[in-house]
Design a protein around this motif. Structure first.
Motif, PDB file in Angstrom:
ATOM      1  N   MET A   1       0.878  -1.124  -0.098  1.00 17.34           N
ATOM      2  CA  MET A   1       0.042  -0.101   0.073  1.00 17.34           C
ATOM      3  C   MET A   1       0.794   1.230   0.205  1.00 17.34           C
ATOM      4  SD  MET A   1      -3.267  -0.035   2.296  1.00 17.34           S
ATOM      5  CE  MET A   1      -3.343  -1.578   3.352  1.00 17.34           C
ATOM      6  N   THR A   2       0.550   2.191  -0.668  1.00 17.59           N
ATOM      7  CA  THR A   2       1.173   3.471  -0.910  1.00 17.59           C
ATOM      8  C   THR A   2       0.399   4.524   0.324  1.00 17.59           C
ATOM      9  OG1 THR A   2      -0.203   4.504  -2.518  1.00 17.59           O
ATOM     10  CG2 THR A   2       1.618   3.219  -3.423  1.00 17.59           C
ATOM     11  N   ASP A   3       1.464   5.449   0.661  1.00 13.85           N
ATOM     12  CA  ASP A   3       0.664   6.484   1.430  1.00 13.85           C
ATOM     13  C   ASP A   3       1.158   7.722   0.904  1.00 13.85           C
ATOM     14  OD1 ASP A   3      -0.161   7.470   3.932  1.00 13.85           O
ATOM     15  OD2 ASP A   3       1.692   7.692   4.869  1.00 13.85           O
ATOM     16  N   GLN A   4       0.803   7.888  -0.403  1.00 15.14           N
ATOM     17  CA  GLN A   4       1.013   8.946  -1.140  1.00 15.14           C
ATOM     18  C   GLN A   4      -0.116  10.110  -0.768  1.00 15.14           C
ATOM     19  OE1 GLN A   4       0.424   8.359  -5.120  1.00 15.14           O
ATOM     20  NE2 GLN A   4       1.226  10.453  -5.983  1.00 15.14           N
ATOM     21  N   HIS A   5       0.476  11.173  -0.136  1.00 21.69           N
ATOM     22  CA  HIS A   5      -0.225  12.228   0.040  1.00 21.69           C
ATOM     23  C   HIS A   5      -0.852  12.830  -1.262  1.00 21.69           C
ATOM     24  CE1 HIS A   5       0.590  12.055   4.291  1.00 21.69           C
ATOM     25  NE2 HIS A   5       1.829  11.847   3.837  1.00 21.69           N
ATOM     26  N   PRO A   6      -2.165  13.703  -1.007  1.00 27.03           N
ATOM     27  CA  PRO A   6      -2.734  14.335  -2.268  1.00 27.03           C
ATOM     28  C   PRO A   6      -1.941  15.418  -2.769  1.00 27.03           C
ATOM     29  CG  PRO A   6      -4.005  14.598  -0.225  1.00 27.03           C
ATOM     30  CD  PRO A   6      -2.910  13.519   0.346  1.00 27.03           C
TER      31      PRO A   6
ATOM     32  N   LEU B   1      -6.094  18.036  -3.083  1.00 29.75           N
ATOM     33  CA  LEU B   1      -6.645  18.511  -1.869  1.00 29.75           C
ATOM     34  C   LEU B   1      -7.961  19.641  -1.805  1.00 29.75           C
ATOM     35  CD1 LEU B   1      -6.340  17.555   1.284  1.00 29.75           C
ATOM     36  CD2 LEU B   1      -4.467  19.581   1.330  1.00 29.75           C
ATOM     37  N   ILE B   2      -7.575  20.463  -2.831  1.00 31.94           N
ATOM     38  CA  ILE B   2      -8.456  21.335  -3.050  1.00 31.94           C
ATOM     39  C   ILE B   2      -9.785  21.022  -3.622  1.00 31.94           C
ATOM     40  CG2 ILE B   2      -8.956  23.484  -4.315  1.00 31.94           C
ATOM     41  CD1 ILE B   2      -5.860  24.318  -3.847  1.00 31.94           C
ATOM     42  N   ALA B   3      -9.581  19.949  -4.521  1.00 32.62           N
ATOM     43  CA  ALA B   3     -10.967  19.486  -5.365  1.00 32.62           C
ATOM     44  C   ALA B   3     -11.553  18.743  -4.372  1.00 32.62           C
ATOM     45  CB  ALA B   3     -10.433  18.792  -6.527  1.00 32.62           C
ATOM     46  N   GLY B   4     -10.989  17.843  -3.473  1.00 29.43           N
ATOM     47  CA  GLY B   4     -11.588  17.042  -2.430  1.00 29.43           C
ATOM     48  C   GLY B   4     -12.395  18.043  -1.440  1.00 29.43           C
ATOM     49  N   ARG B   5     -11.628  18.985  -0.937  1.00 28.33           N
ATOM     50  CA  ARG B   5     -12.311  19.889   0.003  1.00 28.33           C
ATOM     51  C   ARG B   5     -13.500  20.649  -0.549  1.00 28.33           C
ATOM     52  NH1 ARG B   5      -6.901  22.345   2.751  1.00 28.33           N
ATOM     53  NH2 ARG B   5      -6.318  20.426   4.350  1.00 28.33           N
ATOM     54  N   VAL B   6     -13.734  20.990  -1.910  1.00 30.80           N
ATOM     55  CA  VAL B   6     -14.619  21.561  -2.580  1.00 30.80           C
ATOM     56  C   VAL B   6     -15.857  20.525  -2.563  1.00 30.80           C
ATOM     57  CG1 VAL B   6     -15.370  22.662  -4.611  1.00 30.80           C
ATOM     58  CG2 VAL B   6     -13.462  23.356  -3.762  1.00 30.80           C
ATOM     59  N   LEU B   7     -15.566  19.179  -3.214  1.00 30.69           N
ATOM     60  CA  LEU B   7     -16.499  18.445  -3.373  1.00 30.69           C
ATOM     61  C   LEU B   7     -17.088  18.091  -1.888  1.00 30.69           C
ATOM     62  CD1 LEU B   7     -15.122  15.614  -6.011  1.00 30.69           C
ATOM     63  CD2 LEU B   7     -17.185  17.154  -6.108  1.00 30.69           C
ATOM     64  N   SER B   8     -16.055  17.892  -0.859  1.00 28.13           N
ATOM     65  CA  SER B   8     -16.677  17.322   0.437  1.00 28.13           C
ATOM     66  C   SER B   8     -17.526  18.710   1.003  1.00 28.13           C
ATOM     67  CB  SER B   8     -15.692  16.902   1.365  1.00 28.13           C
ATOM     68  OG  SER B   8     -14.840  15.895   0.788  1.00 28.13           O
ATOM     69  N   GLY B   9     -17.093  19.768   0.800  1.00 27.45           N
ATOM     70  CA  GLY B   9     -17.815  21.025   1.348  1.00 27.45           C
ATOM     71  C   GLY B   9     -19.283  21.313   0.792  1.00 27.45           C
TER      72      GLY B   9
ATOM     73  N   PRO C   1      -5.400   9.702   1.808  1.00 24.82           N
ATOM     74  CA  PRO C   1      -4.435   8.689   1.296  1.00 24.82           C
ATOM     75  C   PRO C   1      -4.828   7.287   1.540  1.00 24.82           C
ATOM     76  CG  PRO C   1      -3.095  10.045   2.684  1.00 24.82           C
ATOM     77  CD  PRO C   1      -4.568  10.573   2.578  1.00 24.82           C
ATOM     78  N   ARG C   2      -5.434   6.947   2.688  1.00 23.40           N
ATOM     79  CA  ARG C   2      -5.842   5.665   3.283  1.00 23.40           C
ATOM     80  C   ARG C   2      -6.945   5.171   2.215  1.00 23.40           C
ATOM     81  NH1 ARG C   2      -8.151   6.752   8.916  1.00 23.40           N
ATOM     82  NH2 ARG C   2      -9.032   8.483   7.486  1.00 23.40           N
ATOM     83  N   LEU C   3      -7.695   5.943   1.939  1.00 25.43           N
ATOM     84  CA  LEU C   3      -8.794   5.660   0.909  1.00 25.43           C
ATOM     85  C   LEU C   3      -8.532   5.464  -0.568  1.00 25.43           C
ATOM     86  CD1 LEU C   3     -12.000   4.944   0.926  1.00 25.43           C
ATOM     87  CD2 LEU C   3     -12.395   7.222   0.373  1.00 25.43           C
TER      88      LEU C   3
END
Length: 138
Positions: A1-6, A11-19, A124-126
């Protein structure tokens, strides 16, 4: 498994979608909890749910708790799983009463895709659990 950070873009796209999803879910839950009479007034009578204050309070609570879990990074995946169950119930309800496909039945699918997409972009876990790879699988 990789622990590659976004990346910053992920990160911005994920925060916008989640928000966007979180704001909608908080609004929906809040309306059911704070002003259940308004939620009752604008709910179609054909949904098959009792249109009363206790039902609206229960539905609002069942949505608020997982949404709050989803907001906290440590329990975000648990919250997403529970929200997915709630959205599945909404999809089933609209399917049962014959609501329009793209505007009503699939609305829960749209929210679910945004919910999980935003989380996948941020966590990154997901991404390690559900890797999306281009090309042939191994």
């Amino acid at each position: 498994m990789t622990d590659q950070h976004p990346t910053k873009g992920q990160l911005i796209a994920g925060r916008v979608l989640s928000g966007l999803v979180i704001l909608f879910l908080l609004f929906d839950a809040g309306l059911k909890l704070v002003a259940p009479e308004v939620a009752i007034k604008y709910s179609p009578p054909s949904l098959g749910w009792p249109l009363d204050v206790p039902t609206m309070t229960m539905l609002g609570s069942l949505l608020l708790i997982p949404t709050l879990l989803h907001i906290w990074p440590r329990t975000a995946i648990l919250g997403a799983i529970l929200i997915t169950g709630y959205l599945g119930g909404a999809i089933a309800t609209h399917t049962r009463i014959g609501s329009p496909l793209f505007s009503h039945i699939l609305f829960g699918v749209y929210l679910g895709l945004m919910l999980w997409g935003g989380l996948w972009l941020r966590d990154p876990r997901l991404r390690a659990l559900i890797p999306l790879r281009a090309g042939a699988s191994q």
